[in-house]
Design a protein around this motif. Structure first.
Motif, PDB file in Angstrom:
ATOM      1  N   VAL A   1       0.848  -1.194   0.000  1.00  0.00           N
ATOM      2  CA  VAL A   1       0.000   0.000   0.000  1.00  0.00           C
ATOM      3  C   VAL A   1       0.884   1.244   0.000  1.00  0.00           C
ATOM      4  O   VAL A   1       2.036   1.197   0.433  1.00  0.00           O
ATOM      5  N   THR A   2       0.321   2.347  -0.474  1.00  0.00           N
ATOM      6  CA  THR A   2       1.046   3.616  -0.466  1.00  0.00           C
ATOM      7  C   THR A   2       0.817   4.324   0.866  1.00  0.00           C
ATOM      8  O   THR A   2      -0.330   4.505   1.283  1.00  0.00           O
ATOM      9  N   ARG A   3       1.891   4.697   1.522  1.00  0.00           N
ATOM     10  CA  ARG A   3       1.826   5.417   2.788  1.00  0.00           C
ATOM     11  C   ARG A   3       2.408   6.824   2.623  1.00  0.00           C
ATOM     12  O   ARG A   3       3.341   7.024   1.838  1.00  0.00           O
ATOM     13  N   ALA A   4       1.877   7.774   3.386  1.00  0.00           N
ATOM     14  CA  ALA A   4       2.414   9.136   3.450  1.00  0.00           C
ATOM     15  C   ALA A   4       3.415   9.189   4.592  1.00  0.00           C
ATOM     16  O   ALA A   4       3.037   9.178   5.768  1.00  0.00           O
ATOM     17  N   ILE A   5       4.686   9.227   4.249  1.00  0.00           N
ATOM     18  CA  ILE A   5       5.775   9.111   5.234  1.00  0.00           C
ATOM     19  C   ILE A   5       6.409  10.474   5.482  1.00  0.00           C
ATOM     20  O   ILE A   5       6.618  11.258   4.551  1.00  0.00           O
ATOM     21  N   VAL A   6       6.712  10.760   6.734  1.00  0.00           N
ATOM     22  CA  VAL A   6       7.364  12.024   7.088  1.00  0.00           C
ATOM     23  C   VAL A   6       8.800  12.015   6.577  1.00  0.00           C
ATOM     24  O   VAL A   6       9.606  11.170   6.972  1.00  0.00           O
ATOM     25  N   ARG A   7       9.109  12.961   5.712  1.00  0.00           N
ATOM     26  CA  ARG A   7      10.462  13.069   5.147  1.00  0.00           C
ATOM     27  C   ARG A   7      11.249  14.206   5.815  1.00  0.00           C
ATOM     28  O   ARG A   7      12.465  14.145   5.948  1.00  0.00           O
ATOM     29  N   GLY A   8      10.543  15.277   6.201  1.00  0.00           N
ATOM     30  CA  GLY A   8      11.222  16.412   6.823  1.00  0.00           C
ATOM     31  C   GLY A   8      10.277  17.186   7.720  1.00  0.00           C
ATOM     32  O   GLY A   8       9.052  17.104   7.589  1.00  0.00           O
ATOM     33  N   VAL A   9      10.848  17.956   8.641  1.00  0.00           N
ATOM     34  CA  VAL A   9      10.051  18.764   9.570  1.00  0.00           C
ATOM     35  C   VAL A   9      10.830  20.027   9.905  1.00  0.00           C
ATOM     36  O   VAL A   9      12.066  20.033   9.916  1.00  0.00           O
ATOM     37  N   GLY A  10      10.113  21.118  10.138  1.00  0.00           N
ATOM     38  CA  GLY A  10      10.770  22.372  10.488  1.00  0.00           C
ATOM     39  C   GLY A  10       9.781  23.345  11.100  1.00  0.00           C
ATOM     40  O   GLY A  10       8.568  23.147  11.028  1.00  0.00           O
TER      41      GLY A  10
END
Length: 323
Positions: free
Chosen positions: A2-11
């Motif tokens: 399945v396609t997941r929305a993954i955290v790549r960056g935060v600021g």
């Protein structure tokens, strides 16, 4: 798969001006002790006169992009959660798009007040899950100092300005709770309670208006609804409170945060708390807390994070994600 929305960056971004509780004592019948005991707030940041909501959002977005190692044109969409956009229209999100130098994709605002970031994150997750976008910047930004009644000690001491951002990216998962990314979402609203938290301005009045709040009523609804929505989202993900590494709640009031954690049977050392330094930054509070939590080395890859918020509307919801 399945396609997941993954955290790549935060600021995140906070304005330079820091306002301690004591600063209110000159103009209001209040004190540092009164504010701390009722809210847990010690200080907050206020935007400069020339600093707009979109300005702060751009700064937070740049930080998230740098954390992800990506350029603006590698992003497909921007969703900006705010109740204090620069103008009635166009959306502040399009101003962020231009400010970042992003020449492709699309951008739009989401308005669910303090629950705005949860609703924006849910929209971003849906865009990624359905293949409409691969990378989405989800931003919460507010300049609440511009809609406060400075004679109302029950509200003006509680709020602050700032912005936070997450960069979500499509990734593949096995379809179970061990996957990284957004695992479950729970959204709710009930317009019957609009009069307990609102701004008394808009197109119906011809003025910007000021924030109005029935604090005791908001507190009662918050404690009840926040734990319930968090449990509902966890149940959708096939998880329980015992699986949670970090609760990252909307930072409105320390008493609400503690009561919610207690109802979820979570110790406070598993709760990210920033309300003492930021005040209530509405839709910006959760991404601000996430960014601070990561910067402090507390939130680590693979950990299970639950975010939850409630705001005017009433609107409330929760997201379960694996970092």
């Amino acid at each position: 798969m399945v396609t997941r929305a993954i955290v790549r960056g935060v600021g995140h971004y906070l304005p330079a001006r820091v306002v301690e509780n004591a600063e209110f004592e000159a103009s209001l019948d209040t004190s540092d002790e009164w504010i701390r005991s009722r809210s847990g707030i010690e200080r907050r940041h206020f935007a400069a006169e020339t600093e707009t909501t979109s300005d702060m959002a751009i700064r937070a977005a740049r930080a998230a992009l740098a954390d992800a190692g990506l350029a603006p044109d590698e992003v497909d969409a921007i969703i900006l959660a705010t109740s204090t956009a620069d103008l009635t229209f166009p959306s502040a999100a399009t101003m962020v798009q231009a400010g970042l130098g992003m020449t492709r994709g699309f951008a739009f605002d989401v308005q669910a007040v303090c629950a705005g970031f949860v609703f924006a994150l849910a929209n971003a997750n849906a865009l990624i899950a359905t293949g409409m976008a691969r990378r989405v910047l989800v931003i919460g930004a507010e300049s609440f100092s511009r809609i406060l009644d400075w004679t109302d000690r029950g509200t003006c001491v509680l709020f602050g300005d700032g912005a936070g951002a997450l960069l979500l990216e499509a990734g593949q998962g096995e379809g179970n709770s061990d996957d990284r990314g957004v695992l479950a979402v729970d959204l709710n609203s009930d317009g019957r309670h609009r009069d307990i938290l609102y701004v008394d301005g808009g197109t119906s009045t011809g003025s910007t208006g000021y924030l109005r709040m029935l604090g005791k009523e908001v507190f009662r609804h918050a404690v009840e609804k926040l734990a319930d929505t968090a449990h509902a989202a966890l149940e959708k993900a096939g998880l329980t409170g015992a699986d949670v590494d970090w609760l990252v709640p909307h930072q409105a009031n320390l008493r609400i945060i503690k009561a919610t954690a207690q109802r979820m049977q979570l110790p406070m050392d598993r709760v990210i708390v920033t309300v003492q330094d930021h005040g209530n930054t509405s839709a910006a509070s959760i991404p601000l807390a996430l960014s601070v939590g990561k910067a402090q080395g507390r939130i680590q890859p693979g950990q299970l994070v639950v975010i939850e918020a409630i705001g005017g509307g009433l609107a409330w919801g929760a997201v379960v994600l694996r970092w």
